[in-house]
Design an enzyme around this catalytic site. Structure first.
Site, PDB file in Angstrom:
ATOM      1  N   GLN A  69      -5.952 -20.719  18.886  1.00 24.34           N
ATOM      2  CA  GLN A  69      -6.895 -19.921  18.127  1.00 24.34           C
ATOM      3  C   GLN A  69      -6.801 -18.487  18.735  1.00 24.34           C
ATOM      4  OE1 GLN A  69     -10.916 -21.395  17.293  1.00 24.34           O
ATOM      5  NE2 GLN A  69      -9.928 -23.198  16.604  1.00 24.34           N
ATOM      6  N   CYS A  70      -6.324 -18.722  20.120  1.00 24.46           N
ATOM      7  CA  CYS A  70      -6.469 -17.504  21.005  1.00 24.46           C
ATOM      8  C   CYS A  70      -5.213 -16.291  20.601  1.00 24.46           C
ATOM      9  CB  CYS A  70      -6.409 -17.852  22.417  1.00 24.46           C
ATOM     10  SG  CYS A  70      -7.867 -18.724  23.160  1.00 24.46           S
ATOM     11  N   SER A 129       0.813  -7.634  -1.368  1.00 27.30           N
ATOM     12  CA  SER A 129       1.126  -8.516  -0.377  1.00 27.30           C
ATOM     13  C   SER A 129       0.226  -9.810  -0.362  1.00 27.30           C
ATOM     14  CB  SER A 129       1.514  -7.988   0.976  1.00 27.30           C
ATOM     15  OG  SER A 129       0.231  -7.606   1.557  1.00 27.30           O
ATOM     16  N   THR A 188       0.916  -1.278  -0.068  1.00 23.70           N
ATOM     17  CA  THR A 188       0.039  -0.001  -0.038  1.00 23.70           C
ATOM     18  C   THR A 188       0.878   1.194  -0.069  1.00 23.70           C
ATOM     19  OG1 THR A 188      -1.799  -1.297   1.069  1.00 23.70           O
ATOM     20  CG2 THR A 188      -1.962   1.298   1.215  1.00 23.70           C
TER      21      THR A 188
END
Length: 337
Positions: free
Chosen positions: A273-274, A59, A13
């Site tokens: 996953q935390c 990206s 970006t």
């Protein structure tokens, strides 16, 4: 004497401009950068040179072989500069910063990865401040590791993750303190910075499909996991499990699929996953069920660090046993092992 910094523009970006298809990377970022830096007190900055990748990367399109391209350019120029800035898109920035940390081990110079949420071509942007500060950080000899700098935060690259899609403070390191904070002053936490070690440059043969990722969810079937493991070229699987590493232990078919894959020489890594916390496969019976079948607990690795570390070790050509050993220890500050 001013430090010399190499800026490697890979796309992202920070160097994009609008098009009828949305933002796209543009060539000639060096001219744009020079024009903007001339409006600042550029005499306070390190001397810098800029090179662009031959093929710029949005990206979101990044593949593992791109880490080798980026790392290779840094290795080629290593002895000619005191520090490096890599301009990169934010979507996969934490993956690239993590991969570079495993490819550039024991370094004694800063490698600062940055980018922006708004392009430098826009009137209101976060690009210029990120760029200027990254240049200054790349001239600081006390930094000897790969870092992400973004919106006032200096983060260990392999501890970083993108948490926000729209905020300027897009990146954080949930399981590790910031290495520095930039406000009126640049405040480096020197006691947290890695010390230079025995330099070891690695440019592995990355295979795009060597590592797969599967998230555990309620009702997941053994067949879903099997589909991740079936291709012969898949050599590693990252399981994103519940909490401290729990899976449904009332699904014996799922456990059999995992155990059979380990027996076949595939490496299976368990991460949470935390966002915060670490794996402990012995706290609950559901997590402990993974221990006898050879699933490796991934401590507090981010997904990005786990994915790139496993890719790097497999790309080095290590056998499954050696990969499992290396995944269980910290190579360059990526986990609390």
């Amino acid at each position: 004497m001013k430090p010399r910094v190499l800026v490697l523009y890979t796309g992202g970006t920070i160097g994009m401009q609008p098009s009828d298809r949305g933002y796209v990377p543009i060539r000639g970022f060096g001219r744009l950068m020079k024009a903007h830096l001339q409006t600042r007190a550029s005499h306070q900055l390190p001397e810098y040179e800029l090179i662009e990748l031959d093929a710029l990367i949005d990206s979101a399109n990044l593949v593992p072989s791109d880490w080798g391209r980026i790392g290779g350019r840094i290795v080629e120029q290593w002895d000619a500069y005191d520090g490096f800035v890599i301009l990169h898109g934010t979507d996969t920035m934490a993956y690239t910063a993590s991969a570079l940390s495993f490819m550039l081990r024991g370094i004694d110079k800063p490698v600062i990865v940055t980018g922006s949420q708004i392009p430098l071509t826009e009137t209101r942007n976060d690009a210029l401040d990120n760029l200027v500060t990254a240049l200054m950080l790349a001239g600081r000899a006390e930094i000897s590791e790969v870092c992400i700098y973004f919106d006032g935060r200096l983060l260990r690259g392999n501890r970083s993750t993108k948490l926000k899609s729209a905020g300027f403070d897009a990146f954080d390191s949930p399981n590790h303190p910031w290495l520095g904070q930039v406000g009126i002053h640049i405040d480096l936490k020197r006691h947290l910075l890695l010390k230079p070690g025995r330099r070891e440059f690695l440019l592995p043969a990355f295979a795009a499909d060597a590592v797969s990722v599967a998230q555990i969810y309620p009702g997941i079937s053994a067949r879903v996991i099997e589909s991740h493991l079936e291709p012969d070229n898949v050599r590693g699987l990252i399981l994103q499990t519940y909490g401290v590493g729990n899976v449904p232990d009332n699904n014996p078919s799922l456990l059999r699929v995992l155990g059979r894959a380990v027996e076949q020489g595939k490496v299976i890594l368990n991460i949470s996953q935390c966002i915060q916390g670490k794996i402990d496969q012995g706290v609950y019976a559901t997590g402990a069920s993974l221990n006898p079948i050879g699933v490796i607990p991934g401590a507090d690795l981010t997904l990005e660090a786990a994915f790139t570390k496993l890719h790097t070790l497999l790309g080095e050509g290590l056998n499954a046993s050696r990969v499992r050993q290396a995944m269980s220890v910290s190579i360059c500050g990526e986990c609390t092992c």
